[in-house]
Design a protein around this motif. Structure first.
Motif, short mmCIF file in Angstrom:
data_model
loop_
_atom_site.label_atom_id
_atom_site.label_comp_id
_atom_site.label_asym_id
_atom_site.label_seq_id
_atom_site.Cartn_x
_atom_site.Cartn_y
_atom_site.Cartn_z
N ASP A 281 0.82 -1.21 0.00
CA ASP A 281 0.00 0.00 0.00
C ASP A 281 0.86 1.25 0.00
O ASP A 281 0.53 2.25 -0.62
CB ASP A 281 -0.91 0.02 1.23
CG ASP A 281 -2.24 -0.65 0.93
OD1 ASP A 281 -2.38 -1.16 -0.21
OD2 ASP A 281 -3.11 -0.67 1.81
N ASP B 141 -10.33 2.59 -1.76
CA ASP B 141 -9.11 1.81 -1.84
C ASP B 141 -8.01 2.59 -2.57
O ASP B 141 -8.29 3.52 -3.32
CB ASP B 141 -9.43 0.51 -2.60
CG ASP B 141 -8.39 -0.53 -2.32
OD1 ASP B 141 -7.76 -0.45 -1.26
OD2 ASP B 141 -8.20 -1.40 -3.19
N LYS B 142 -6.76 2.20 -2.35
CA LYS B 142 -5.65 2.91 -3.00
C LYS B 142 -5.60 2.63 -4.50
O LYS B 142 -5.28 3.50 -5.31
CB LYS B 142 -4.32 2.49 -2.38
CG LYS B 142 -4.19 2.85 -0.92
CD LYS B 142 -2.84 3.43 -0.62
CE LYS B 142 -2.70 3.84 0.82
NZ LYS B 142 -3.69 4.83 1.25
#
Lengths: 295, 350, 261
Positions: free
Chosen positions: B26, B162-163
């Protein structure tokens, strides 16, 4: 109340004027906005405090040493950063000036830390905080009087240097035409170094006076003060030394009045707004020449 | 297609597929997304100093305008990101034109200082107009980017918490801006800017209205900055005036300088290098007990050294105005057919 | 016949200095007019007034195009170019970081219209225009004999070629009147001969030429008419022979110039 604001504004304005002449003189001789000048001002304050706390020098001796150090910094700044770019496009020199400003600011940050610190009060002459004059609601401290005196003496000294000495004549010649000046046997680099030295000395004094007046100093102090002083130089007409003095005082008073009567939140905003307005509506300033880009 | 080009494509493909790898971190996706935000900013800023030769010290002002435009429109009106991007761009361009029109008449130095003052005023406004921006408290709770495709399929409503999806949105924007930059560079518009940068008087004698083209440059540059801000607002979901201080302008300028003024691909590399350097320095400096801001010392030094020793930046100007344009390739062939010594055309092509 | 350009009592003041005092003359379509005079006579100032770099302090410039006359003093340089007045510079001012072709392509600016949206979308119109720009630029480069250098850097050209590129750039704006500021300065005899041929070719292409030149031999051979300035005032006007025999001119100029020739 208004009178008190005027006096406070005048004090601040005289300090701005001291910084502004540094911008204006350098601009006059090499047509460069020396963004790093604000950092010289900041360094003046830090050198002074360091000489007092670390070396134990008395107040006036510390001021003297700080001025010498700043003169050295100013000259080195020119020799190391700007001199190699004399013939380069102006954009390159401007970017270098910005780079040096950020660099010096962060060197100070690493040496002295990012926190603001007070000026060592014990080193100051005790009468500084006492009132020198009280007229009704209006009062003037000895410190303010000291600032007035120092600023005015330095301005007169500067005026005499520029107008009555050989080197001053050389500076004015350089501002007119660099090539012609060098053909007349003027050592251009020497004169430019001298200009930086003179500007740095004034900046250093301003830095010390501010840190005493507000009893605080921090590494980023040169950043806002630098821009405001530049605004003062623009207001007075860049390249004009008397203009920078007038511009500094006008800006200091405007800022204090703006903070007092309009909104203290926009204290710094007054300086920027004045600057943008002047640049848009009267770019030549109060006492300057035209700067519209003809080409 | 030569080796260098294939290699670049390979790297781009690898970066773009990275978030799909199950083991992807991440943190790395986050850094890459940040780098791409700066790519947008660096490309946008490049127009003003790189193409027109004017120093813009207030680019972050437009970034901030874009970000707050997006944030406020999201919170108060719940507009979709895809509507907000063009609106933010328009708002940026509007302010760019308003600021540029009266000030671009002036010499470059004055312009630089005006842009600086402007961006400081933007920060002061964001800090003090609490009724609008909540001031120093910041603007929390901005909705993430959503994609509403329910008109295709009832289940297709996506919220990008979300990334990974954010990564792809910004990659799309980078691609779009890059495309626009390349097209502008190789056009009547780009040539007019280059002319102004090289010699304003000669440009005017060629019929270029200097002031107009400077204002257009400034407005487009501002619009791109605002697009970057709009994405940033929806990605970080929180804004505060501190994010838009002068440091950011300086950082973006440093990227442009590092990559070479006027070099579009250089600006992309500059963004990657400085964002990565920033991450590394943050680790190193904190382990040395130094404040994180002191990393700017390195940036300042980089700028001074580049101007001194490599004023064209670290990367050679990869394309001088659309060498790959079919018109020029055709011309090159025609010239070669005229029996000109081979060296000459080859010299020109490099 | 109305002249192409009527210069009517033009004066230009810089602070306390009068660079031009009440200068009047005409430029007739299809001629080569020489503007001569000693250094500091105000020749380049005159050019700058006509090209829109300076605004004349007083007087009128009247430009006649297709039977329509208009007063043009004080217009911006780009407007003058649009109108059909192009110029070269005494000190070469090329876009030196760009290619030879780009230098000329920029000059097509005022004859083309593609804007931001067309450029980004690369519409059919824009592509056709770009092709037209390249073709026209190549035509003018070939015209001055630089076609084979099209993709070289402008700064890599020889001095004489740079002067010719400046002329190509000026011609690409499709002028009616071309102002050449010392086109032969710094050229060798061979280059000067080529320049003479080029100027005649420009005239044949329907462009009126006005030139400032110090090379008296060149001026006397190619100009049918001369205008002589001295200290900002017009002291003589006429054919080369007349001017050469004018006592005022001899005193101001040729007296000294003859010694060189």
């Amino acid at each position: 109340m208004l009178e008190q604001q005027l006096i406070n504004g005048l004090t601040l304005g005289l300090i701005y004027a001291l910084i502004a002449v540094g911008y204006t003189m350098v601009y006059g001789v090499i047509q460069l906005i020396n963004f790093a000048h604000g950092e010289i001002y900041m360094l003046g304050a830090f050198f002074c405090v360091t000489f007092i706390t670390a070396a134990g020098l008395p107040f006036y001796a510390a001021i003297f040493m700080a001025i010498l150090c700043c003169i050295l910094c100013g000259i080195l700044l020119d020799i190391i950063a700007y001199r190699p770019l004399r013939k380069a496009p102006r954009l390159a020199a401007l970017i270098t000036a910005i780079g040096m400003s950020i660099f010096l600011q962060n060197v100070a940050l690493m040496i002295w830390g990012s926190r603001s610190r007070p000026f060592p009060q014990t080193a100051l002459p005790p009468f500084f905080r006492e009132k020198a004059l009280v007229l009704g609601d209006v009062s003037l401290t000895w410190l303010q009087l000291f600032i007035f005196a120092v600023a005015i003496i330095m301005m007169i000294g500067l005026y005499l240097t520029i107008n009555k000495t050989r080197i001053g004549t050389a500076m004015r010649a350089l501002a007119q035409n660099k090539t012609a000046a060098s053909l007349m046997g003027i050592n251009v680099n020497y004169v430019i170094s001298f200009t930086f030295a003179l500007g740095s000395a004034m900046g250093a004094v301003a830095g010390i006076l501010v840190s005493v007046y507000y009893n605080t100093l921090y590494p980023t102090m040169g950043y806002t003060a630098g821009v405001k002083a530049f605004a003062a130089a623009v207001l007075g007409g860049i390249g004009s030394v008397p203009g920078a003095m007038v511009g500094g005082v006008v800006l200091g008073v405007a800022e204090t009045l703006g903070a007092g009567y309009v909104s203290s939140l926009y204290r710094d905003g007054v300086a920027y707004a004045v600057m943008i307005a002047v640049i848009i509506f009267r770019p030549s300033g109060i006492l300057g020449k035209s700067v519209i880009d003809k080409a | 297609m030569n080796i260098g080009k294939s290699l670049i494509l390979l790297v781009v493909a690898a970066v773009l597929t990275y978030p799909l790898v199950p083991q992807s971190s991440d943190y790395i996706i986050h850094v890459m997304t940040l780098a791409m935000v700066y790519m947008i900013l660096a490309m946008g800023l490049n127009i003003v100093p790189g193409f027109c030769g004017l120093l813009d010290l207030g680019y972050v002002g437009f970034y901030g305008i874009g970000a707050y435009t997006a944030g406020l429109l999201t919170i108060h009106y719940g507009l979709s990101f895809w509507v907000i991007v063009p609106l933010a761009a328009l708002n940026g361009a509007l302010w760019g034109a308003l600021l540029g029109a009266p000030t671009l008449r002036l010499t470059g130095d004055y312009f630089a200082i005006v842009t600086f003052g402007f961006s400081e005023l933007v920060v002061l406004f964001l800090t003090n107009e609490i009724w609008l921006t909540r001031g120093p408290l910041g603007l929390p709770g901005i909705q993430p980017i959503t994609l509403n495709l329910t008109w295709l399929n009832d289940a297709w409503y996506f919220e990008f918490y979300d990334k990974t999806p954010n990564f792809y949105v910004v990659a799309l924007l980078v691609g779009l801006v890059f495309f626009i930059m390349r097209r502008m560079e190789d056009s009547r518009l780009g040539r007019a800017w280059y002319a102004i940068r090289e010699d304003p008087l000669a440009a005017a004698s060629c019929g270029v209205n200097i002031l107009n083209y400077k204002v257009i440059a400034f407005a487009i540059s501002a619009a791109i900055g605002a697009v970057g801000g709009a994405f940033y607002a929806r990605w970080s979901m929180f804004l505060s005036p501190d994010m838009f201080k002068f440091w950011e302008s300086f950082l973006v300028l440093c990227m442009v300088v590092l990559g070479g003024l006027g070099n579009i691909k250089g600006a992309l590399l500059g963004a990657v290098i400085l964002v990565s350097l920033g991450e590394v320095l943050r680790e190193v400096l904190s382990s040395l007990g130094l404040p994180p801001e002191s990393r700017f010392m390195a940036y300042g030094l980089i700028m001074v050294l580049i101007m001194r020793f490599k004023p064209a930046g670290f990367f050679p100007a990869i394309a001088s105005s659309g060498r790959s344009n079919p018109l020029l390739i055709d011309l090159q062939k025609r010239l070669a057919a005229r029996n000109v010594p081979k060296e000459e055309t080859r010299d020109a092509a490099t | 016949m109305t002249p192409l350009l009527e210069v009517n009592g033009i004066s230009k003041r810089f602070g306390g200095i009068l660079a031009l005092t009440d200068v009047s003359f005409n430029v007739i379509e299809g001629e080569i007019l020489g503007l001569i005079g000693p250094n500091g006579a105000g020749k380049t100032t005159m050019f700058n007034c006509i090209a829109g770099v300076y605004k004349p302090t007083s007087g009128d410039l009247v430009f006649t195009l297709g039977g329509k006359s208009q007063r043009i003093n004080g217009r911006k340089p780009e407007k003058m170019t649009e109108l059909g007045i192009a110029r070269t510079f005494q000190n070469i001012r090329l876009f030196s970081a760009l290619t030879v072709l780009d230098n000329v392509r920029i000059a097509r600016h005022c004859r083309t219209t593609s804007n931001f949206f067309r450029s980004v979308l690369r519409t059919r119109f824009q592509r056709a225009e770009e092709k037209e720009i390249v073709d026209a630029s190549m035509r003018w480069l070939d015209f001055v004999g630089l076609g084979h250098h099209a993709l070289a850097n402008a700064s890599s050209l020889s001095y004489g070629d740079q002067r010719r590129l400046e002329i190509a750039r000026a011609l690409a704006t499709e002028p009616k009147l071309l102002l050449l500021d010392e086109p032969a300065a710094g050229m060798n005899p061979k280059e000067t001969r080529m320049l003479v041929d080029l100027i005649h070719a420009i005239l044949d292409a329907g462009v009126t030429v006005m030139l400032i030149e110090h090379d008296m031999k060149l001026v006397m051979t190619i100009c049918k008419r001369l205008v002589v300035l001295d200290h900002g005032t017009l002291i003589a006007e006429g054919g080369p022979k007349e001017v050469r025999e004018n006592p005022q001119v001899i005193e101001a100029y040729l007296g000294r110039g003859a010694a060189h020739a």
